[in-house]
Design an enzyme around this catalytic site. Structure first.
Site, mmCIF file in Angstrom:
data_model
loop_
_atom_site.group_PDB
_atom_site.id
_atom_site.type_symbol
_atom_site.label_atom_id
_atom_site.label_comp_id
_atom_site.label_asym_id
_atom_site.label_seq_id
_atom_site.Cartn_x
_atom_site.Cartn_y
_atom_site.Cartn_z
ATOM 1 N N ASP A 248 0.836 -1.207 0.000
ATOM 2 C CA ASP A 248 0.000 0.000 0.000
ATOM 3 C C ASP A 248 0.867 1.251 0.000
ATOM 4 O OD1 ASP A 248 -2.720 -1.296 2.068
ATOM 5 O OD2 ASP A 248 -2.191 -1.593 -0.027
ATOM 6 N N GLU B 266 -2.533 -3.083 -8.906
ATOM 7 C CA GLU B 266 -1.314 -2.335 -9.126
ATOM 8 C C GLU B 266 -1.336 -1.584 -10.449
ATOM 9 O OE1 GLU B 266 -1.657 -5.522 -8.989
ATOM 10 O OE2 GLU B 266 -0.367 -6.653 -10.389
#
Length: 972
Positions: A870, A894
């Site tokens: 994150d 992603e």
């Protein structure tokens, strides 16, 4: 691809209607022609010894190892042992089987037997009635009873709460029991330390030396299709029928046999203790040992899965034999060398194979070297009309071979322009044309031998290919285009306008005179003095094509550095005509049986079609052979999909049943996989989330979906898969869930709040009116003041209403914002992209779009933590946000989306390179020491596209091109 299902269906129907041509059938194919792959602890197995193999109904494969029972989904291994499954008492697994009910039965070395059903794991030990916790095998019969073969206490049968033991007292020949098998009549056969036993009901029959079996143990059992029983003993393979046993085959050695498997064709696979793997079928007895590539000579288990793959468990790893469209002929089959450059069909079914260490004749599944050419690196081959064989080499000139010996050799200095001979052809007049790296020699013309080069009109001296056309012309392919020679006239064909093509590696002529050229920019069609291209811009997955081979049905087989590409005739023509938006094709590589996907070219013939219709291709590792008539057998049905994992805000959650997620749920991740094992790397996925985005999202090989900041509501996630050559599976894996709203997000909240406010106002008003009427005469001035106060209250309430309205707008904005990065989310980007597209179309201007994917992001999550992942996402988002020229959004997981309004592809590419470099420069040492981040970007513009979704799909494809090219780069 939208037409993939149409392609597969038409191909299957067309080929199925054709007569069979000579080709290998599954049970007659040589054992060493199967595609093979090996897995060890380096690939994720917890232990290299695989004791047993089974497959559960949904498709998972299960392996018994000394470090747990292992589940395999075609992509990764997951171990289950006493450390992560409470019911398992031991991680040493000796056997695994699947019962008729679908239950997984696991026999351990000293922890009894564990059974996994839909309700969970159940373990049976001595406390539940087992005679012994040390077990060798266990099965579930058709009646649901559990049978357990113990190490030294006979057999235990468990039915409900009742356990029955079978020992010497009941008639077993030995209480050491190794194997169990239920036959078609419901009787259970037992392999023991002294022969075989048959248990029917409670009656036991023993079969030993008096029944024909050798003295000693029986380690394995298998049923033949005709009901005969195979027994793997300490002294070889025996077969029994009617209570009598005899050696199964005279060629099977008298060695200990650890495992047996009968496949769907009735072929028997034999795993020995120290002699490797054997196959007994229509080809007799075949052997496959360590010298052939088997990880170890002890074969503890053999299993045939539902797709026809054969899995072999050894002491040193797991091996898979897959029946694939291609077979490979290489040095294991007797070729002088694996590196093959030229092929030529000869008489009586022979094929000449030119390698880097000589020339071989392949006939009757045997390779024989041709004398006199052992030291020659062969580049080209041609047969003269008088039967002589011309052999072009890399450095030793041109040889003429006849009757077992080289009769003549031409060298540089004696008329040959160069000793590197890449192409040879004889024309209708008997003249020999010899293409070399320094020019073209015409031998035997009316004016004698003549060398042609650039000075005579050829595009370049370096000749790559030659072709004799039906009109008598000789076509010359060079490193700078092609030329046509007819008589003494040389006409150049400039191909540079076709995506800057130069090299012409090969040619094919249709019956109508159309010429197809294999070039470094795809395939060119030359018809009626017009050139058309089928290359990367039309959807061909490679640039360089080495050979064009047309099969018996007019369809194309193209060779390249990335395997062989099959294209139907109508799709090839439509693409060349410009009538197709995207080329439909099938691509074959190592997973399909090719020893190497690197096909050879620039010499040859490097690929050809034989008289029986088979296609032969020269590769860097042998000759790859495919029979187009056999393709329908390899068209697998669309594979089923299972959802393997669900994480809510980074916490694993059970995906079964209806899920109700709490208010404020931030992130949702789903993992899925298709349980197909033949070519799992070629499976494509698509998914959709009903209630959010009802359209399908194609994700190619990605096996993860991620959503952030979903608004409250009911959703249904669906995922399906497609195998190469098949359409999308009609069956989908799905999970339904609901995200509960916060109080202010509930539909009744705003109306209720408004009503309450109105009621309060009304009450205040009535009270004030009453006061005013009572004191009307005395308090007129006070009434005025109170009236002003009431007006101020109304203003205040209006301001509160305005505040509520603005809060609603903020909440609406949050639904379009990614909670982790603060960037717009996919929903917001899709609206921005549609708006930018409309403006570009209306104004005739450019617009570009890109997809950015963080390289190896899964390794960051797995290797560091999800918190580290994150943090990386936030860092990357900060870098992207710093470029005002680019509109950025988080696309999912992603992936980030890049929108370049009013920007052409060159400028977008330059901006993307800046972004890629800025991401590579991110300092992540405070997140995790040694952590670096790179990204790959795929770009597309609207040029030639009808809709913005086409631009997104093209950007996604180019993202995968960037990934496949090594990552950390921009493609497009």
């Amino acid at each position: 691809m939208r037409r993939a299902e149409h392609l597969a269906g038409a191909l299957l129907a067309f080929l199925a209607a054709l007569p069979a041509a000579p080709a290998f059938a599954l049970d007659t194919k040589p054992l060493d022609s199967y595609a093979r792959e090996v897995w060890t602890t380096r690939d994720g197995l917890p232990h290299n010894q695989v004791n047993a193999i089974a497959q559960t109904p949904e498709g998972y494969l299960w392996f018994a190892t000394w470090e747990g029972v292992v589940r395999y989904n075609g992509q990764e291994f997951r171990s289950f042992g006493r450390n992560n499954v409470e019911a398992l008492r031991d991680s040493g697994i000796r056997a695994v089987s699947v019962g008729p009910s679908g239950a997984l039965v696991v026999a351990t070395s000293r922890g009894g037997v564990s059974v996994m059903r839909e309700t969970g794991w159940v373990t049976y030990t001595q406390a539940e009635g087992l005679a012994q916790d040390e077990t060798f095998a266990a099965i579930e019969d058709r009646a649901g009873r559990l049978w357990v073969a113990t190490e030294s206490r006979g057999v235990t049968r468990i039915e409900g709460d009742r356990a029955t033991s079978f020992t010497l007292t009941q008639g077993l020949p030995s209480e050491v029991t190794y194997a169990l098998l239920e036959d078609g009549g419901g009787a259970v056969w037992v392999g023991t330390g002294q022969g075989v036993a048959r248990i029917e009901g409670d009656r036991v029959q023993a079969f030993g030396t008096d029944a024909g079996l050798p003295r000693g143990a029986v380690f394995s059992l298998a049923l033949a299709p005709d009901g005969r029983l195979y027994a793997g003993t300490e002294e070889g393979l025996y077969v029994g029928q009617g209570g009598r046993f005899a050696p199964a085959h005279p060629d099977v050695p008298a060695v200990a046999i650890a495992s047996l498997e009968v496949d769907e064709h009735g072929t028997l696979w034999i795993g020995t203790v120290d002699r490797g793997l054997m196959r007994l079928g229509t080809r007799g007895l075949e052997r496959y040992g360590v010298s052939d590539g088997l990880p170890n000579s002890r074969v503890a288990s053999v299993f045939n899965d539902r797709e026809g793959n054969l899995w072999v468990g050894t002491n040193a790893g797991l091996m898979r034999f897959a029946d694939t469209p291609f077979i490979t002929i290489d040095s294991h089959n007797g070729l002088s060398d694996d590196y093959v450059r030229a092929l030529l069909e000869g008489p009586d079914g022979e094929v000449l194979v030119g390698t880097s260490r000589g020339l071989d004749r392949w006939q009757d599944e045997r390779a024989e070297p041709l004398a006199g050419l052992e030291r020659d690196s062969v580049l080209s081959l041609a047969r003269a009309r008088n039967g002589d064989l011309w052999v072009g080499t890399y450095s030793t000139g041109l040889a003429r071979w006849r009757d077992g010996a080289v009769r003549e050799r031409l060298l540089a200095g004696s008329g040959l322009p160069s000793n590197q001979v890449r192409a040879i052809v004889e024309d209708a007049q008997g003249q020999l044309w010899i293409g070399t790296s320094r020019g073209l020699l015409r031998r035997g013309g009316p004016e004698g031998d003549r060398v042609l080069g650039e000075r005579d009109g050829l595009p370049r001296d370096f000749v790559l290919s030659l072709f004799a056309a039906s009109d008598g012309a000789i076509w010359v392919g060079t490193s700078n285009g092609a030329a046509r020679i007819l008589g003494e006239d040389i006409t150049r064909l400039d191909i540079s306008a076709m995506d800057e093509a130069q090299d012409v590696f090969g040619m094919h002529e249709d019956a109508d005179g159309t010429l197809w050229l294999a070039t470094d920019r795809g395939v060119l069609r030359y018809r009626g003095q017009r050139l058309d291209i089928v290359g990367g811009g039309q959807g061909l997955p490679v640039d360089a094509v080495f050979q064009v081979v047309v099969d018996s049905y007019g369809n194309f087989w193209l060779t390249s550095n990335a395997g062989v590409i099959y294209v139907r005739r109508e799709d090839m023509e439509a693409s060349a005509d410009g009538r197709a938006n995207r080329l439909e094709y099938q691509q074959f590589a190592e997973a399909d049986g090719m020893g190497s996907a690197q096909c050879n070219g620039g010499a040859g013939p490097a690929a050809l079609r034989l008289g029986d219709g088979s296609i032969w291709v020269a590769t860097a590792k042998g000759v790859a052979v495919v029979q187009p008539d056999e393709l329908p057998r390899y068209q697998l049905a669309p594979p089923p999909v299972v959802i393997e994992g669900l994480r809510v805000d980074d916490r694993s959650t059970n995906a079964e049943g209806e899920l109700v997620l709490p208010p404020g749920t931030r992130k949702l991740e789903l993992d899925y996989v298709s349980l197909s094992y033949r070519t799992p790397e070629q499976i494509r996925y698509r998914y959709r989330l009903e209630g959010f985005d009802n359209g399908w999202v194609e994700r190619n090989q990605h096996r993860n979906a991620q959503y952030t900041n979903l608004p409250p509501g009911k959703y249904r996630f669906q995922v399906s898969a497609a195998q190469r050559g098949s359409g999308w599976s009609p069956e989908t894996a799905s999970v339904s869930f609901e995200i509960e709203p916060r109080l202010w997000q509930r539909p009744w909240f705003l109306p209720a709040a408004g009503s309450l406010m109105a009621l309060v106002l009304f009450g205040l008003y009535r009270a004030r009116v009453g006061q005013l009427k009572a004191r009307e005469s005395q308090l007129s001035r006070l009434v005025d003041e109170r009236t002003r106060a009431l007006s101020e209250k109304n203003t205040e309430l209006e301001q509160k209403n305005e505040t509520i309205r603005k809060q609603s707008e903020v909440f609406e904005q949050l639904s379009r914002t990614d909670g982790l990065t603060g960037l717009p989310n996919r929903r917001s980007m899709e609206e921005s992209l549609a708006s930018a597209w409309r403006r570009a179309v209306a104004g005739g201007g450019p617009v570009s779009f890109g997809l950015l994917d963080i390289d190896h992001f899964k390794r960051i999550n797995d290797g560091y933590s999800h918190d580290a992942g994150d943090a990386v996402l936030r860092r990357v988002a900060a870098v992207l946000r710093a470029r005002p020229q680019v509109q950025v959004a988080r696309w999912g997981g992603e992936e980030f989306a890049l929108l370049f309004p009013a920007t052409g592809l060159p400028q977008a590419r330059a901006l993307s390179e800046e972004l890629r470099a800025a991401i590579e420069a991110i300092d992540c040492s405070d997140i995790a020491p040694g952590l670096t981040v790179t990204a790959s970007i795929g770009l597309a513009d609207r040029g030639g596209l009808a809709h913005q979704e086409k631009m997104v799909s093209l950007a996604d494809q180019r993202l995968y091109e960037a990934k496949n090219a090594g990552r950390n780069r921009v493609a497009g």
